[in-house]
Design an enzyme around this catalytic site. Structure first.
Site, PDB file in Angstrom:
ATOM      1  N   ASP A   1       1.312  -2.390  -0.703  1.00  0.00           N
ATOM      2  CA  ASP A   1       0.019  -3.081  -0.557  1.00  0.00           C
ATOM      3  C   ASP A   1      -0.929  -2.617  -1.670  1.00  0.00           C
ATOM      4  O   ASP A   1      -1.943  -1.981  -1.399  1.00  0.00           O
ATOM      5  CB  ASP A   1      -0.585  -2.829   0.836  1.00  0.00           C
ATOM      6  CG  ASP A   1      -0.826  -1.361   1.156  1.00  0.00           C
ATOM      7  OD1 ASP A   1      -0.142  -0.494   0.562  1.00  0.00           O
ATOM      8  OD2 ASP A   1      -1.705  -1.053   1.990  1.00  0.00           O
TER       9      ASP A   1
ATOM     10  N   HIS B   1      -0.490  10.081  -2.157  1.00  0.00           N
ATOM     11  CA  HIS B   1       0.228   9.527  -1.001  1.00  0.00           C
ATOM     12  C   HIS B   1       1.510   8.810  -1.439  1.00  0.00           C
ATOM     13  O   HIS B   1       2.613   9.325  -1.315  1.00  0.00           O
ATOM     14  CB  HIS B   1      -0.676   8.560  -0.238  1.00  0.00           C
ATOM     15  CG  HIS B   1      -1.862   9.217   0.413  1.00  0.00           C
ATOM     16  ND1 HIS B   1      -1.743  10.212   1.357  1.00  0.00           N
ATOM     17  CD2 HIS B   1      -3.191   9.007   0.259  1.00  0.00           C
ATOM     18  CE1 HIS B   1      -2.940  10.592   1.763  1.00  0.00           C
ATOM     19  NE2 HIS B   1      -3.835   9.880   1.108  1.00  0.00           N
TER      20      HIS B   1
HETATM   21  C1  BDR Z   1      -1.774   5.222   2.751  1.00  0.00           C
HETATM   22  O1  BDR Z   1      -2.811   4.319   3.098  1.00  0.00           O
HETATM   23  C2  BDR Z   1      -3.113   3.483   2.009  1.00  0.00           C
HETATM   24  O2  BDR Z   1      -4.496   3.339   1.851  1.00  0.00           O
HETATM   25  C3  BDR Z   1      -2.498   4.128   0.787  1.00  0.00           C
HETATM   26  O3  BDR Z   1      -2.102   3.169  -0.171  1.00  0.00           O
HETATM   27  C4  BDR Z   1      -1.317   4.868   1.352  1.00  0.00           C
HETATM   28  O4  BDR Z   1      -0.173   4.048   1.409  1.00  0.00           O
HETATM   29  C5  BDR Z   1      -2.282   6.644   2.898  1.00  0.00           C
HETATM   30  O5  BDR Z   1      -2.656   6.920   4.212  1.00  0.00           O
HETATM   31 CA    CA Z   2      -0.050   1.962   0.124  1.00  0.00          CA
END
Ligand code: BDR
Ligand code: CA
Length: 320
Positions: free
Chosen positions: A15, A246
């Site tokens: 995403d 992340h």
């Molecule tokens: C996840 O949440 C999204 O905002 C980031 O892209 C990542 O995949 C981190 O908690």
């Molecule tokens: Ca993500």
């Protein structure tokens, strides 16, 4: 002389999203990996925006050969919580002025694209979901035998032994579609969970982000344009002087698993409507791995990380 191992073939379900963009360009720069396709899902932005961004990222990387299949625009059993524009910008990529995407997405939707690719190469494909798990759950509902044809899944999502980041209980990707996540963590294939337990202990500092300005390639110019927005969000929330890494953690794990420590437990996701909705619950006592946890295979939950080494590896690949 030994011949190099064949690259791990991956589909990144994403995403984009600033950290998604980082994970994608990291994967593209890593010879250990072959990116078979990108599939998109709602999450950090509406799915149409995420699809445009996925194509834009591939355009910048010069990878017009990699298909992008658009997926779900909403969760399975709740309304979409809406874009995280305060984290990723209204356009999902820090509101950076990027050219329009060069092409339309693949004619298949994400779930069918995943099914086709996996069944065409049984045992070869690793799914790397770094957004809400809706597309993967839909693919599993359409083809219940899908997991047996996968090499496995390396998932960014969840929190086993640390608090959530979208609620005190839950991590953002999981709370965006808990029902889908509970289906996916029950898949009968090897699963690695790259959750907040390790991603929030992997920090790319502001100084490291600033150093990206010195790298002379288009991927690095994209990173340099979008990361300061993400850093400002972290700082505004009292986080580190830098960013939590992340989505790129999945890529670091795939190419350098020795940087991580793992615990093996079956996982369920809280799908109730209470304050714990979206919490990933490992069953820690073997004797209690019955009832709702019964008949689930263990998930490899990452719990330890050499954060500085993982960040150094990502930056080294960005400079290639
Ligand atoms: C996840 O949440 C999204 O905002 C980031 O892209 C990542 O995949 C981190 O908690
Ligand atoms: Ca993500």
């Amino acid at each position: 002389m030994s011949t190099p191992a064949a690259p791990t073939r991956i589909i990144i379900d994403t995403d984009p999203g600033i950290d998604d963009a980082m994970a994608i360009i990291y994967a593209l720069a890593s010879p250990e990996l072959e990116v078979v396709g990108l599939t998109t899902v709602f999450g950090n932005a509406h799915v149409d925006t995420c699809t445009d961004n996925a194509i834009r990222i591939l355009d910048i990387a010069g990878r017009h050969d990699i298909p992008v299949a658009q997926g779900a625009g909403r969760p399975m059993a709740q309304p979409y919580r809406g874009p995280a524009d305060y984290v990723h910008g209204v356009n999902g990529l820090a509101d950076a002025p990027l050219p329009a995407p060069s092409r339309a997405p693949h004619p298949l939707d994400a779930a069918h694209f995943i099914i086709d690719q996996v069944l065409a190469a049984p045992g070869e494909i690793t799914l790397v979901p770094v957004g809400p798990l809706t597309n993967i759950a839909l693919a599993m509902l359409l083809r219940p035998d899908l997991p047996e044809h996968l090499a496995g899944m390396v998932i960014m999502g969840g929190n086993a032994f640390v608090p959530g980041n979208a609620s005190p209980a839950a991590e953002a990707n999981i709370i965006n579609d808990p029902e889908a996540a509970d289906i996916v963590f029950g898949a009968d294939c090897p699963i690695v969970m790259c959750g907040l337990d390790v991603t929030e202990r992997t920090v790319m500092t502001s100084a490291q982000i600033a150093s990206i300005n010195d790298i002379d390639n288009d991927r690095a110019r994209l990173a340099a344009a979008i990361l300061p927005f993400y850093r400002d969000f972290h700082v505004s929330r009292g986080g580190p002087d830098g960013i939590h890494v992340h989505d790129s953690t999945c890529i670091s794990y795939l190419i350098a698993p020795h940087l991580y420590g793992v615990q093996h437990h079956p996982v369920r996701v809280d799908c109730g409507q209470g304050v714990g909705r979206g919490k990933t619950w490992p069953s820690l006592r073997h004797s209690l791995a019955t009832g709702p946890w019964g008949n689930r295979r263990n998930v490899a939950i990452l719990t330890e990380v050499d954060g500085p080494a993982a960040v150094a590896l990502e930056l080294e690949r960005l400079a290639r």
